[in-house]
Design a protein around this motif. Sequence first.
Motif, short mmCIF file in Angstrom:
data_model
loop_
_atom_site.label_atom_id
_atom_site.label_comp_id
_atom_site.label_asym_id
_atom_site.label_seq_id
_atom_site.Cartn_x
_atom_site.Cartn_y
_atom_site.Cartn_z
N LYS A 1 16.55 -5.55 -0.67
CA LYS A 1 15.60 -6.47 -1.18
C LYS A 1 16.03 -7.20 -2.20
O LYS A 1 16.81 -6.54 -3.19
N HIS A 2 16.23 -8.66 -2.40
CA HIS A 2 16.58 -9.29 -3.60
C HIS A 2 15.76 -9.00 -4.65
O HIS A 2 14.70 -8.50 -4.57
N VAL A 3 16.59 -8.92 -5.90
CA VAL A 3 15.74 -8.20 -7.14
C VAL A 3 15.63 -9.30 -8.34
O VAL A 3 16.73 -9.93 -8.78
N TYR A 4 14.40 -9.67 -8.71
CA TYR A 4 14.21 -10.31 -10.22
C TYR A 4 13.56 -9.23 -11.08
O TYR A 4 12.47 -8.57 -10.67
N CYS A 5 14.34 -8.84 -11.96
CA CYS A 5 13.87 -7.57 -12.89
C CYS A 5 13.69 -8.14 -14.38
O CYS A 5 14.75 -8.86 -14.86
N GLU A 6 12.47 -7.65 -14.91
CA GLU A 6 12.45 -8.06 -16.21
C GLU A 6 13.31 -7.18 -17.22
O GLU A 6 14.09 -6.37 -16.80
N LYS A 7 13.66 -7.85 -18.30
CA LYS A 7 14.73 -7.21 -19.16
C LYS A 7 13.83 -6.00 -19.82
O LYS A 7 12.81 -5.90 -20.00
N PRO A 8 14.68 -5.06 -20.34
CA PRO A 8 16.04 -4.88 -20.36
C PRO A 8 16.43 -4.27 -18.98
O PRO A 8 15.39 -3.90 -18.37
N ALA A 9 17.65 -4.35 -18.47
CA ALA A 9 17.89 -4.11 -17.29
C ALA A 9 17.76 -2.73 -17.08
O ALA A 9 17.46 -2.20 -15.75
N THR A 10 17.99 -1.68 -18.02
CA THR A 10 17.76 -0.21 -17.66
C THR A 10 17.33 0.25 -19.06
O THR A 10 17.34 -0.28 -20.03
N TRP A 11 17.03 1.81 -18.91
CA TRP A 11 16.42 2.41 -19.88
C TRP A 11 17.40 3.46 -20.32
O TRP A 11 17.38 3.73 -21.70
N THR A 12 18.20 4.02 -19.41
CA THR A 12 19.13 5.01 -20.17
C THR A 12 20.40 4.42 -19.72
O THR A 12 20.71 3.50 -18.97
N VAL A 13 21.47 4.69 -20.46
CA VAL A 13 22.81 4.43 -20.42
C VAL A 13 23.40 4.66 -19.01
O VAL A 13 23.91 3.93 -18.38
N PRO A 14 23.56 5.97 -18.47
CA PRO A 14 24.27 6.45 -17.17
C PRO A 14 23.48 5.37 -15.95
O PRO A 14 24.37 5.04 -15.21
N GLU A 15 22.32 5.16 -16.15
CA GLU A 15 21.66 4.45 -14.89
C GLU A 15 22.28 2.85 -15.17
O GLU A 15 22.44 2.22 -14.00
N THR A 16 22.86 2.48 -16.06
CA THR A 16 23.24 1.08 -16.34
C THR A 16 24.57 0.89 -15.40
O THR A 16 24.92 -0.17 -14.84
N TYR A 17 25.39 1.94 -15.50
CA TYR A 17 26.60 1.80 -14.45
C TYR A 17 26.26 1.95 -12.95
O TYR A 17 26.68 0.96 -12.11
N MET A 18 25.11 2.81 -12.58
CA MET A 18 24.74 2.87 -11.48
C MET A 18 24.12 1.80 -10.90
O MET A 18 24.26 1.24 -9.65
N LEU A 19 23.45 0.92 -11.74
CA LEU A 19 22.67 -0.49 -11.20
C LEU A 19 23.81 -1.32 -10.97
O LEU A 19 23.68 -1.99 -9.94
N ARG A 20 24.73 -1.42 -11.78
CA ARG A 20 25.89 -2.48 -11.51
C ARG A 20 26.54 -2.29 -10.30
O ARG A 20 26.56 -3.10 -9.33
N ASP A 21 26.59 -0.70 -9.87
CA ASP A 21 27.75 -0.79 -8.83
C ASP A 21 26.60 -0.97 -7.51
O ASP A 21 27.16 -1.50 -6.58
N THR A 22 25.54 -0.52 -7.55
CA THR A 22 24.57 -0.62 -6.54
C THR A 22 24.21 -2.23 -6.10
O THR A 22 24.22 -2.48 -5.17
N ILE A 23 24.07 -2.82 -7.25
CA ILE A 23 23.78 -4.27 -6.81
C ILE A 23 25.19 -5.08 -6.56
O ILE A 23 24.87 -5.85 -5.51
N LYS A 24 26.35 -4.51 -6.91
CA LYS A 24 27.67 -5.07 -6.22
C LYS A 24 27.78 -4.64 -4.86
O LYS A 24 28.01 -5.48 -4.09
N GLN A 25 27.49 -3.45 -4.71
CA GLN A 25 27.78 -3.03 -3.29
C GLN A 25 26.80 -3.24 -2.23
O GLN A 25 27.43 -3.74 -1.28
N THR A 26 25.48 -3.71 -2.70
CA THR A 26 24.82 -4.45 -1.53
C THR A 26 24.47 -5.66 -1.43
O THR A 26 24.30 -6.15 -0.59
N GLY A 27 25.06 -6.32 -2.49
CA GLY A 27 25.36 -7.80 -2.51
C GLY A 27 24.01 -8.57 -2.67
O GLY A 27 23.96 -9.73 -2.23
#
Lengths: 163, 547
Positions: free
Chosen positions: B203-229
Motif C-alpha cells: 500500500k502507498h503511504v501518506y504518513c503524518e509527521k514525524p516519520a518515526t517514534w524511535t531511532v532504530p525504526e527510522t532506519y528500518m522505515l527507510r529500508d522498507t520504503i525503498k525496498q518495496t518501492g
Amino acid sequence: MNRIKNYSFFQTFWLVILRMLVGWHFLYEGVSKMLNHGWSAYPYLMDSGGFMAEFFRSIAANPVMLTVVNYINIYGLTLVGLGLILGCFASMASVGGILFLAMYYLSHPPFIGADYLMPTEGSYLWIDKNLIEAAVLFVLICFPTSRIIGFDRYIFRKKIKDK
Amino acid sequence: MANENAQNQDKSRPESPGRRNALKTLATVPVLGALAYGVYKKQQYSRQMRDVSDVFPLSKEKTSIPELNPDGKTIRIGIIGCGIRGKQLLRAAGFATPQSLQDLIDGEKADKKDTRYQMFREQESLNIAITGVCDIFDSFAEEGIAAGANIYREGLNGKYGAAPKRYRHYQEMLAADDVDAVIIAAPDHWHGTMAMDAARAGKHVYCEKPATWTVPETYMLRDTIKQTGVVFQLGHQGRQVDSYHKAKEIIDKGLLGPITLIEVCTNRNDPNGAWVYEIKPDSNPQTIDWKQFEGNPDRIAEYMDYMTKNNLLRYVGPDDRGKFSLERFFRWRCWWDYSTGLSGDLLTHEYDAINQLLDVGIPHSATSSGGVYFFKDGRTVPDVLQTTFEFPDKNMTMLYSATLASNRNRGKVIMGHDASMEVGDTLTVKIDSQSSRYWDKMVEGKIKPDVPFYTYVPGKSDVDAITSATELYFAQRGLLYSYIGGKRYDTTFLHIREWLECIRDRSRQPSCNINAAFEEAITAHMGTRAYLEGRTKYWDKDREEIV
C-alpha cells in the motif's frame, strides 16, 4: 448663469485654481493606479470599517465585482480628473467625484473607535479629507467655472447665446 | 474647431472675442502637460531608483498547480486514525463529516461572509474513494465512516454514498484488496510501524509527521520504503506553501549572501495548542481498544531499551503502559510513552521548511534545553524547548525556540551577510546595513537598509516588483491577495494531491519523500535525545548514527 457673470476676477481665479487642484488629485490617483499594474482595490476594501464594512468586503470577496470596481476606480478617477482640469462636463465630473469620495468616506469612516490598517497622515474625527474634498466639489457645482474657463465654454456656447 | 476659429479671427483682429473665447476654453490644458511631465519624471525616477535588477535579479516565475491526470485511475484509500488530524486529512482530501459540514452550512446561514462551505464544495475532486476506516475508538471510527461516505459533500440528512468498511485492527485493513493506499494519522508511536507494515502489504503511504517514534525504526522505515518501492509522502504540507518556492530562488541566487543563522519558532498559548485535547464523553474501556493503543511491542522494547540504558526512566510513564487512561489516550502528545514532544510535533515543520529551502540535511549536532514550565499537568514532555542545530559544513546554525505559553509572533528568519528574509505565507527581505553585495546601491540611495526591501505576496501579478509602501503595509498584515490565481488553496489538500498524482504517475517523486522523512526524523530525534540526556548529540555521517 447670472452668477457666472458676476464673479470678480479673483473669485473666478480661485475657483478655477480650486478646480485644478481637485482635478489634479483625481487624475493622478487614476493615472498612478493605471501605471501600477498589480493594483487592486482588494486590500482597501478588506480594510473597510464602520456600518457599511460588510458591503465593501463583499465586493472584495467577489472576483467579478472586484474586477469591475478596479476598472471603475482606475478609469473613473482619471475621467473625473480630466473633466475637472479641462472643464469638460465639469458638473458631471464633480458629481462623479463626489460619488467616489462618498464611497471612500463610507468605507473608512473616521468614527470614534474606528481602527484601520491603512495609515493616515493626520488625525481625524468624523471629518476627513474625503469629506472636505466632497464639499469642495459641491462648492464647485454651485459656483461653476467651466463655462468661463474650460471646454464647457465651447460645448455649451449655444445655450449661452440663446439666453 | 475652436482653435481654427480662433486662428482665423486672429488674422483680422489681434484681440477678437473669438481668440479670447479660445484662450478661455483651452486655458487649463497646460495643466495636463504639467501633470504628464510630472508623471514622466516620477516614473523615470522610480525606474532609476528601483532598478536593482543587477544586484537583485528574480525570475517572473509563479507557482502553478498542474492539472490532475485526466486518465488517472480512482485510488482507493484507507485511513488509519480518525482523531483530530485524521479528520482534517480526510476533509482536505474532500471527505468531511456531515456534522462538520452542517456547522459550515449553519455558519453560512448566520453570516453571508462565511464562505467556507462554498469553498469546500468547490474544492477539486481528487478522484479517490475512501474504502476503509480504522480507529481503535468507536466514535472516531464512526466519524471517519460518515466522512468517507459523504461523497456529495453534504450536511446532516443529506444524500450519502456507500459507507467505507470499518476495521478494528489496521493489519486487517492492510490485508484488504480494495485498499490501494493508506493515510496514517495515528499517534506518533505507531507511525513507523504502520508505515512499514503498509509498505510491505504493497500500500502507498501518506504518513503524518514525524516519520518515526524511535531511532532504530527510522532506519528500518527507510529500508522498507525503498525496498518495496511504494509512494511515500510525509505529512509536511509546508512543502506546498507558494512563497517557499520564491524563497528558495532568492537563497539559491545568493541574494541573502552567506547565511550563518536561521531562527525558527513555535509560539502557542492555549490548552489546545499544548495538546490538552477534549476527552470525549463516550470514551471508556469498552469503546477504546487500549491494548492496541499501547503500541507495537518491538517499538516499546526499543524505547525502553534507550530510556533504560541512558538512565532516563524518570521520563517513562509515570502511569503504567497497561493502565487504561483517558487522559493518556486523548492527550498522548504530553507523554514520551507515545509522543515525540515539541521536536517531533512542531520543530519538524520548521526543520522541514528549512531543509526544503536550503537542503541542509541532517545537522552535525544538536543541543537542547527547556522544561515543563507552564502546563504542570503531569506531562513528561517539555512545554518550553530550545534546540540549537549546528551545520558546520554549511557554516550555519539553526536555532529552534518554542513555548506553548506565549502567543508572541516570531517568524522564520533566515539571516545572511547581505540580507535577511522572513519566511511565512509572504516573504519579506530586508537588506543588511553592512552588506557588501548591496553596498554601492545603498551609497547611491537606491536601497534603504533595514526596512522591507522586497515582499513576495502569493497571487500578486508582479512577482518581481519591489512592493510599494501601502501594499507592504497590507501584505505584512496578511491582507493582500490571499487567493492564488483567484483561488485559495489548502496546503494539506495540495500535499495529498501531489502524493496521489505520484501514485498515478510513478515517474514522479513526492516532495517530502522517504529521504526527506529520514532526515526529518533523525533531526527531531537528535533534538529530543539532547534534551533528555542533557548533552549535545552528534550525527556520525559515515556510520549514520546518533552519538
